[in-house]
Design a protein around this motif. Sequence first.
Motif, PDB file in Angstrom:
ATOM      1  N   PRO A  63       0.804  -1.227   0.000  1.00 38.20           N
ATOM      2  CA  PRO A  63       0.000   0.000   0.000  1.00 38.20           C
ATOM      3  C   PRO A  63       0.841   1.284   0.000  1.00 38.20           C
ATOM      4  N   HIS A  64       1.905   1.314   0.781  1.00 36.57           N
ATOM      5  CA  HIS A  64       2.714   2.527   0.845  1.00 36.57           C
ATOM      6  C   HIS A  64       3.501   2.747  -0.445  1.00 36.57           C
ATOM      7  N   LEU A  65       3.923   1.668  -1.074  1.00 36.95           N
ATOM      8  CA  LEU A  65       4.606   1.814  -2.361  1.00 36.95           C
ATOM      9  C   LEU A  65       3.642   2.324  -3.425  1.00 36.95           C
ATOM     10  N   GLY A  66       2.409   1.873  -3.346  1.00 36.10           N
ATOM     11  CA  GLY A  66       1.408   2.346  -4.298  1.00 36.10           C
ATOM     12  C   GLY A  66       1.170   3.839  -4.175  1.00 36.10           C
ATOM     13  N   SER A  67       1.050   4.324  -2.952  1.00 34.60           N
ATOM     14  CA  SER A  67       0.836   5.761  -2.778  1.00 34.60           C
ATOM     15  C   SER A  67       2.087   6.547  -3.163  1.00 34.60           C
ATOM     16  N   PHE A  68       3.263   5.979  -2.910  1.00 35.36           N
ATOM     17  CA  PHE A  68       4.510   6.644  -3.305  1.00 35.36           C
ATOM     18  C   PHE A  68       4.611   6.751  -4.826  1.00 35.36           C
ATOM     19  N   THR A  69       4.307   5.666  -5.522  1.00 37.75           N
ATOM     20  CA  THR A  69       4.380   5.700  -6.983  1.00 37.75           C
ATOM     21  C   THR A  69       3.320   6.621  -7.566  1.00 37.75           C
ATOM     22  N   ASN A  70       2.148   6.682  -6.932  1.00 36.37           N
ATOM     23  CA  ASN A  70       1.126   7.633  -7.392  1.00 36.37           C
ATOM     24  C   ASN A  70       1.617   9.062  -7.242  1.00 36.37           C
ATOM     25  N   GLY A  71       2.297   9.348  -6.136  1.00 39.43           N
ATOM     26  CA  GLY A  71       2.866  10.682  -5.932  1.00 39.43           C
ATOM     27  C   GLY A  71       3.919  11.019  -6.970  1.00 39.43           C
ATOM     28  N   LEU A  72       4.722  10.024  -7.347  1.00 42.48           N
ATOM     29  CA  LEU A  72       5.713  10.255  -8.403  1.00 42.48           C
ATOM     30  C   LEU A  72       5.046  10.566  -9.728  1.00 42.48           C
ATOM     31  N   GLU A  73       3.957   9.865 -10.007  1.00 39.48           N
ATOM     32  CA  GLU A  73       3.249  10.074 -11.273  1.00 39.48           C
ATOM     33  C   GLU A  73       2.549  11.433 -11.329  1.00 39.48           C
ATOM     34  N   ILE A  74       2.111  11.949 -10.191  1.00 40.58           N
ATOM     35  CA  ILE A  74       1.406  13.230 -10.179  1.00 40.58           C
ATOM     36  C   ILE A  74       2.298  14.348 -10.699  1.00 40.58           C
ATOM     37  N   ASP A  75       3.552  14.349 -10.288  1.00 40.66           N
ATOM     38  CA  ASP A  75       4.481  15.404 -10.719  1.00 40.66           C
ATOM     39  C   ASP A  75       5.632  14.790 -11.503  1.00 40.66           C
ATOM     40  N   ARG A  76       5.294  14.007 -12.487  1.00 41.58           N
ATOM     41  CA  ARG A  76       6.280  13.227 -13.235  1.00 41.58           C
ATOM     42  C   ARG A  76       7.304  14.092 -13.952  1.00 41.58           C
ATOM     43  N   ALA A  77       6.897  15.237 -14.481  1.00 38.23           N
ATOM     44  CA  ALA A  77       7.846  16.105 -15.201  1.00 38.23           C
ATOM     45  C   ALA A  77       8.952  16.584 -14.262  1.00 38.23           C
ATOM     46  N   ALA A  78       8.593  16.976 -13.047  1.00 42.07           N
ATOM     47  CA  ALA A  78       9.590  17.445 -12.086  1.00 42.07           C
ATOM     48  C   ALA A  78      10.494  16.298 -11.631  1.00 42.07           C
ATOM     49  N   VAL A  79       9.922  15.124 -11.438  1.00 44.08           N
ATOM     50  CA  VAL A  79      10.716  13.964 -11.023  1.00 44.08           C
ATOM     51  C   VAL A  79      11.696  13.592 -12.130  1.00 44.08           C
ATOM     52  N   ASN A  80      11.233  13.579 -13.364  1.00 41.93           N
ATOM     53  CA  ASN A  80      12.130  13.267 -14.486  1.00 41.93           C
ATOM     54  C   ASN A  80      13.258  14.281 -14.592  1.00 41.93           C
ATOM     55  N   ALA A  81      12.940  15.559 -14.397  1.00 37.93           N
ATOM     56  CA  ALA A  81      13.975  16.589 -14.455  1.00 37.93           C
ATOM     57  C   ALA A  81      14.997  16.382 -13.342  1.00 37.93           C
ATOM     58  N   GLY A  82      14.534  16.034 -12.152  1.00 35.60           N
ATOM     59  CA  GLY A  82      15.444  15.811 -11.037  1.00 35.60           C
ATOM     60  C   GLY A  82      16.340  14.606 -11.233  1.00 35.60           C
ATOM     61  N   LEU A  83      15.856  13.602 -11.945  1.00 35.43           N
ATOM     62  CA  LEU A  83      16.641  12.385 -12.145  1.00 35.43           C
ATOM     63  C   LEU A  83      17.545  12.442 -13.367  1.00 35.43           C
ATOM     64  N   THR A  84      17.297  13.371 -14.279  1.00 31.85           N
ATOM     65  CA  THR A  84      18.075  13.395 -15.515  1.00 31.85           C
ATOM     66  C   THR A  84      18.967  14.622 -15.672  1.00 31.85           C
ATOM     67  N   LEU A  85      18.561  15.754 -15.117  1.00 34.20           N
ATOM     68  CA  LEU A  85      19.326  16.991 -15.322  1.00 34.20           C
ATOM     69  C   LEU A  85      20.371  17.189 -14.224  1.00 34.20           C
ATOM     70  N   PRO A  86      21.524  17.768 -14.566  1.00 34.97           N
ATOM     71  CA  PRO A  86      22.570  17.969 -13.563  1.00 34.97           C
ATOM     72  C   PRO A  86      22.348  19.187 -12.680  1.00 34.97           C
ATOM     73  N   TYR A  87      21.273  19.937 -12.909  1.00 35.06           N
ATOM     74  CA  TYR A  87      21.034  21.164 -12.161  1.00 35.06           C
ATOM     75  C   TYR A  87      20.226  20.875 -10.904  1.00 35.06           C
ATOM     76  N   HIS A  88      20.455  21.680  -9.869  1.00 34.75           N
ATOM     77  CA  HIS A  88      19.691  21.541  -8.633  1.00 34.75           C
ATOM     78  C   HIS A  88      19.614  22.889  -7.937  1.00 34.75           C
ATOM     79  N   ASN A  89      18.768  22.981  -6.942  1.00 39.01           N
ATOM     80  CA  ASN A  89      18.599  24.228  -6.215  1.00 39.01           C
ATOM     81  C   ASN A  89      19.067  24.080  -4.771  1.00 39.01           C
TER      82      ASN A  89
END
Length: 122
Positions: A63-89
């Motif tokens: 159940p907790h993994l399901g809610s975690f993956t749903n959260g990742l899918e909600i803001d998928r563009a930001a997650v993809n940017a964080g995992l692929t781009l070398p920039y950070h804040n």
Amino acid sequence: MLTDSESLRPKETTLFEKVIAACPELTALADLVRGLAALLKPAGGNDTKLAEWITIARAVDRPHLGSFTNGLEIDRAAVNAGLTLPYHNGRTEGVNTRTKRIMRQIHGRAGFDLLRHRILLP
């Protein structure tokens, strides 16, 4: 689970293996956690690896993994940017944290002038 297995001491490795052997569900969870930890270093192609990881995590049916993956899918563009781009804040977040700490320290003692002085003149 997040520590690289090569950097664990022999005693820690033995303990971790005993814990994993005691619970088969924990074995699957450990594999998933290590897989996600490997994606946290920004690199090209991590967005497709994340999609594969989400599919595997949903197949485990926790159940907790399901809610975690749903959260990742909600803001998928930001997650993809964080995992692929070398920039950070990180530097900006550090300044925000420092400012909030100073504000907590001087709470109720003075106004904006002291806050400004403490931030600009360390």
